[in-house]
Design an enzyme around this catalytic site. Structure first.
Site, mmCIF file in Angstrom:
data_model
loop_
_atom_site.group_PDB
_atom_site.id
_atom_site.type_symbol
_atom_site.label_atom_id
_atom_site.label_comp_id
_atom_site.label_asym_id
_atom_site.label_seq_id
_atom_site.Cartn_x
_atom_site.Cartn_y
_atom_site.Cartn_z
ATOM 1 N N GLY A 51 0.451 -1.233 -0.323
ATOM 2 C CA GLY A 51 -0.272 0.250 0.106
ATOM 3 C C GLY A 51 0.983 1.396 -0.558
ATOM 4 O O GLY A 51 0.584 2.449 0.329
ATOM 5 N N HIS A 52 1.701 1.328 -0.712
ATOM 6 C CA HIS A 52 2.779 2.177 -0.561
ATOM 7 C C HIS A 52 4.025 2.192 -2.436
ATOM 8 O O HIS A 52 3.593 1.144 -3.112
ATOM 9 C CB HIS A 52 3.387 2.889 0.230
ATOM 10 C CG HIS A 52 4.629 1.280 0.496
ATOM 11 N ND1 HIS A 52 3.802 0.198 1.382
ATOM 12 C CD2 HIS A 52 5.930 1.432 0.164
ATOM 13 C CE1 HIS A 52 5.149 -0.295 1.560
ATOM 14 N NE2 HIS A 52 6.066 -0.356 0.726
ATOM 15 N N ALA A 53 4.359 3.457 -2.230
ATOM 16 C CA ALA A 53 5.204 3.865 -3.597
ATOM 17 C C ALA A 53 6.867 3.523 -2.968
ATOM 18 O O ALA A 53 6.521 4.358 -1.828
ATOM 19 C CB ALA A 53 4.869 4.324 -4.890
#
Length: 137
Positions: A51-53
């Site tokens: 749930g991130h970059a």
């Protein structure tokens, strides 16, 4: 700009032996120097990870045991890769949103990273990720 097309599935060399297989990640197996290794395990049924970059960090992800899905987004396109073989890993460049889900019972996800942990490198909100992809900060 990084896109889904920059994602690679890389085969990790495997040495077959009647006593069991051995795979090694070293040197030219991945296109970056390893600075951190971590692993996810005992992920409860239905739970999601990721749930991130990342702004600069590269990751190489391997299902050491079991399986899980990696949902990858570049702001325009989406791709899902199922990892389920310990001698294949997914190279995720920076600038790609990732979500991990559908963990099988007993799965273990190994992650080899190009950088040490720095909270400033994470983009944790998908709308902020989309803005950064469009050059808006």
């Amino acid at each position: 700009m990084t896109t889904i097309d920059n994602i690679q599935l890389i085969e990790v060399p495997k040495l077959d032996d009647i006593r069991g297989n051995l795979s090694v990640i070293e040197g030219s197996t991945i296109p970056f120097e390893m600075k951190r290794v971590y692993y996810l395990y005992d992920v409860p049924s239905g739970a999601e990870r990721g749930g991130h970059a990342h702004n600069k960090l590269l990751q190489f992800m391997v299902a050491l045991s079991g399986s899980f899905d990696v949902i990858l987004k570049d702001g325009d396109k989406q791709r899902t890769v199922t990892l389920n073989k310990p001698n294949f890993g997914l190279l995720i460049p920076n600038g790609i949103w990732r979500e991990l889900q559908n963990f099988s019972s007993g799965s273990v996800c190994l992650v080899v990273a190009s950088e040490v942990y720095e909270e400033e490198d994470y983009i944790r909100d998908y709308n902020d990720f989309l803005l950064s992809k469009n050059g808006i900060s």
